[in-house]
Design a protein around this motif. Structure first.
Motif, PDB file in Angstrom:
ATOM      1  N   HIS A  22     -35.365 -91.812  39.662  1.00 42.80           N
ATOM      2  CA  HIS A  22     -33.987 -92.232  39.455  1.00 42.80           C
ATOM      3  C   HIS A  22     -33.692 -93.334  40.462  1.00 42.80           C
ATOM      4  O   HIS A  22     -33.786 -93.114  41.666  1.00 42.80           O
ATOM      5  CB  HIS A  22     -33.027 -91.062  39.680  1.00 42.80           C
ATOM      6  CG  HIS A  22     -33.345 -89.868  38.849  1.00 42.80           C
ATOM      7  ND1 HIS A  22     -32.966 -89.756  37.531  1.00 42.80           N
ATOM      8  CD2 HIS A  22     -34.039 -88.741  39.149  1.00 42.80           C
ATOM      9  CE1 HIS A  22     -33.399 -88.606  37.063  1.00 42.80           C
ATOM     10  NE2 HIS A  22     -34.061 -87.969  38.013  1.00 42.80           N
ATOM     11  N   SER A  65     -24.197 -89.572  28.499  1.00 46.15           N
ATOM     12  CA  SER A  65     -24.731 -90.925  28.311  1.00 46.15           C
ATOM     13  C   SER A  65     -26.096 -91.066  28.976  1.00 46.15           C
ATOM     14  O   SER A  65     -26.987 -91.747  28.455  1.00 46.15           O
ATOM     15  CB  SER A  65     -23.758 -91.990  28.825  1.00 46.15           C
ATOM     16  OG  SER A  65     -23.519 -91.846  30.207  1.00 46.15           O
ATOM     17  N   HIS A  66     -26.289 -90.396  30.100  1.00 43.11           N
ATOM     18  CA  HIS A  66     -27.603 -90.385  30.756  1.00 43.11           C
ATOM     19  C   HIS A  66     -28.637 -89.679  29.871  1.00 43.11           C
ATOM     20  O   HIS A  66     -29.753 -90.170  29.700  1.00 43.11           O
ATOM     21  CB  HIS A  66     -27.512 -89.704  32.121  1.00 43.11           C
ATOM     22  CG  HIS A  66     -28.833 -89.494  32.771  1.00 43.11           C
ATOM     23  ND1 HIS A  66     -29.608 -90.542  33.240  1.00 43.11           N
ATOM     24  CD2 HIS A  66     -29.543 -88.362  33.005  1.00 43.11           C
ATOM     25  CE1 HIS A  66     -30.731 -90.052  33.755  1.00 43.11           C
ATOM     26  NE2 HIS A  66     -30.716 -88.738  33.624  1.00 43.11           N
ATOM     27  N   GLN A  92     -28.663 -89.368  26.648  1.00 37.66           N
ATOM     28  CA  GLN A  92     -28.993 -90.228  25.508  1.00 37.66           C
ATOM     29  C   GLN A  92     -30.028 -91.280  25.910  1.00 37.66           C
ATOM     30  O   GLN A  92     -30.960 -91.561  25.160  1.00 37.66           O
ATOM     31  CB  GLN A  92     -27.729 -90.872  24.955  1.00 37.66           C
ATOM     32  CG  GLN A  92     -26.830 -89.852  24.275  1.00 37.66           C
ATOM     33  CD  GLN A  92     -25.522 -90.446  23.799  1.00 37.66           C
ATOM     34  OE1 GLN A  92     -25.443 -91.626  23.474  1.00 37.66           O
ATOM     35  NE2 GLN A  92     -24.497 -89.633  23.761  1.00 37.66           N
ATOM     36  N   THR A  93     -29.883 -91.851  27.104  1.00 38.06           N
ATOM     37  CA  THR A  93     -30.852 -92.831  27.605  1.00 38.06           C
ATOM     38  C   THR A  93     -32.225 -92.189  27.785  1.00 38.06           C
ATOM     39  O   THR A  93     -33.247 -92.737  27.375  1.00 38.06           O
ATOM     40  CB  THR A  93     -30.375 -93.447  28.937  1.00 38.06           C
ATOM     41  OG1 THR A  93     -29.134 -94.119  28.708  1.00 38.06           O
ATOM     42  CG2 THR A  93     -31.395 -94.409  29.506  1.00 38.06           C
ATOM     43  N   TYR A 133     -31.888 -86.806  20.411  1.00 38.93           N
ATOM     44  CA  TYR A 133     -30.719 -86.334  21.160  1.00 38.93           C
ATOM     45  C   TYR A 133     -30.097 -85.121  20.488  1.00 38.93           C
ATOM     46  O   TYR A 133     -29.715 -84.155  21.161  1.00 38.93           O
ATOM     47  CB  TYR A 133     -29.709 -87.469  21.307  1.00 38.93           C
ATOM     48  CG  TYR A 133     -28.377 -87.005  21.849  1.00 38.93           C
ATOM     49  CD1 TYR A 133     -28.212 -86.737  23.196  1.00 38.93           C
ATOM     50  CD2 TYR A 133     -27.282 -86.814  20.994  1.00 38.93           C
ATOM     51  CE1 TYR A 133     -26.997 -86.301  23.697  1.00 38.93           C
ATOM     52  CE2 TYR A 133     -26.072 -86.375  21.485  1.00 38.93           C
ATOM     53  CZ  TYR A 133     -25.936 -86.118  22.828  1.00 38.93           C
ATOM     54  OH  TYR A 133     -24.742 -85.671  23.318  1.00 38.93           O
ATOM     55  N   ARG A 146     -33.934 -91.612  24.453  1.00 35.98           N
ATOM     56  CA  ARG A 146     -34.504 -92.852  23.909  1.00 35.98           C
ATOM     57  C   ARG A 146     -35.803 -93.206  24.628  1.00 35.98           C
ATOM     58  O   ARG A 146     -36.799 -93.568  23.993  1.00 35.98           O
ATOM     59  CB  ARG A 146     -33.504 -94.010  24.045  1.00 35.98           C
ATOM     60  CG  ARG A 146     -32.454 -94.048  22.975  1.00 35.98           C
ATOM     61  CD  ARG A 146     -31.690 -95.367  22.962  1.00 35.98           C
ATOM     62  NE  ARG A 146     -31.030 -95.666  24.229  1.00 35.98           N
ATOM     63  CZ  ARG A 146     -29.832 -95.211  24.598  1.00 35.98           C
ATOM     64  NH1 ARG A 146     -29.152 -94.427  23.801  1.00 35.98           N
ATOM     65  NH2 ARG A 146     -29.317 -95.551  25.766  1.00 35.98           N
ATOM     66  N   GLN A 147     -35.820 -93.094  25.950  1.00 31.04           N
ATOM     67  CA  GLN A 147     -37.016 -93.444  26.733  1.00 31.04           C
ATOM     68  C   GLN A 147     -38.196 -92.523  26.423  1.00 31.04           C
ATOM     69  O   GLN A 147     -39.340 -92.971  26.400  1.00 31.04           O
ATOM     70  CB  GLN A 147     -36.704 -93.371  28.234  1.00 31.04           C
ATOM     71  CG  GLN A 147     -35.781 -94.441  28.716  1.00 31.04           C
ATOM     72  CD  GLN A 147     -35.313 -94.202  30.155  1.00 31.04           C
ATOM     73  OE1 GLN A 147     -35.414 -93.107  30.692  1.00 31.04           O
ATOM     74  NE2 GLN A 147     -34.792 -95.259  30.771  1.00 31.04           N
ATOM     75  N   ALA A 197     -23.414 -97.955  33.994  1.00 29.52           N
ATOM     76  CA  ALA A 197     -24.202 -97.953  32.759  1.00 29.52           C
ATOM     77  C   ALA A 197     -24.266 -96.569  32.109  1.00 29.52           C
ATOM     78  O   ALA A 197     -24.422 -96.473  30.895  1.00 29.52           O
ATOM     79  CB  ALA A 197     -25.614 -98.462  33.035  1.00 29.52           C
ATOM     80  N   GLU A 198     -24.153 -95.523  32.915  1.00 27.21           N
ATOM     81  CA  GLU A 198     -24.205 -94.143  32.408  1.00 27.21           C
ATOM     82  C   GLU A 198     -23.116 -93.340  33.114  1.00 27.21           C
ATOM     83  O   GLU A 198     -23.393 -92.544  34.007  1.00 27.21           O
ATOM     84  CB  GLU A 198     -25.589 -93.528  32.665  1.00 27.21           C
ATOM     85  CG  GLU A 198     -26.713 -94.239  31.934  1.00 27.21           C
ATOM     86  CD  GLU A 198     -28.094 -93.716  32.333  1.00 27.21           C
ATOM     87  OE1 GLU A 198     -28.216 -92.960  33.313  1.00 27.21           O
ATOM     88  OE2 GLU A 198     -29.053 -94.071  31.639  1.00 27.21           O
TER      89      GLU A 198
END
Length: 141
Positions: free
Chosen positions: A50, A122-123, A125-126, A135, A129-130, A116-117
């Motif tokens: 992180h 929202s974190h 979801q990121t 989700y 995706r990675q 950004a998150e």
């Protein structure tokens, strides 16, 4: 403003490698968030880092092996141990033995809540995706 957060009915995020029970969302604080991590025997989240947070883990139950840094140093951890993960440090914890590993995780954002998150969701979801995770499969309803 909320000052007390119960661990009795958290929002559960069931990742393929571990579970995160959200206790306090980052949107409810200026520079932190809190969740409980559960890792099943033999399991471990992906090796990751992180860039925007320092993490503190307090081991509640079970035994684990902390893998940390690019040189992959290992440390055995158990109930009562406190682990500090500095920002930008590769890490993961493996669950050892036959019981779940459970720990309280506190994320501390030195620069404040990330723009950004701005929420834990929202974190997540990121991360999904990675990692190529769905989700909708992670969020437990």
């Amino acid at each position: 403003m909320n000052y007390v957060f119960s661990t009795k009915q958290p929002q559960r995020y069931r990742f393929p490698t571990h579970i995160n029970d959200l206790v306090m969302d980052r949107s409810q604080a200026s520079a932190s968030e809190v969740f409980i991590v559960v890792i099943r025997p033999g399991g471990a989240p992906p090796l990751h880092q992180h860039d925007d947070t320092e993490q503190i883990f307090y081991i509640l139950e079970g035994q684990g092996r902390l893998e940390i840094g690019g040189e992959s140093e290992d440390f055995v951890v158990g109930p009562g141990d406190v682990v500090r993960i500095p920002p930008e440090t590769l890490h993961r914890i493996h669950c050892l033995g036959t019981a779940d590993l459970r720990y309280l995780a506190i994320d501390c954002f030195p620069a404040g809540r990330p723009d950004a998150e701005p929420t834990w969701d929202s974190h997540v979801q990121t991360v999904c995706r990675q990692q190529g995770w769905a989700y909708d499969d992670v969020l437990e309803k």
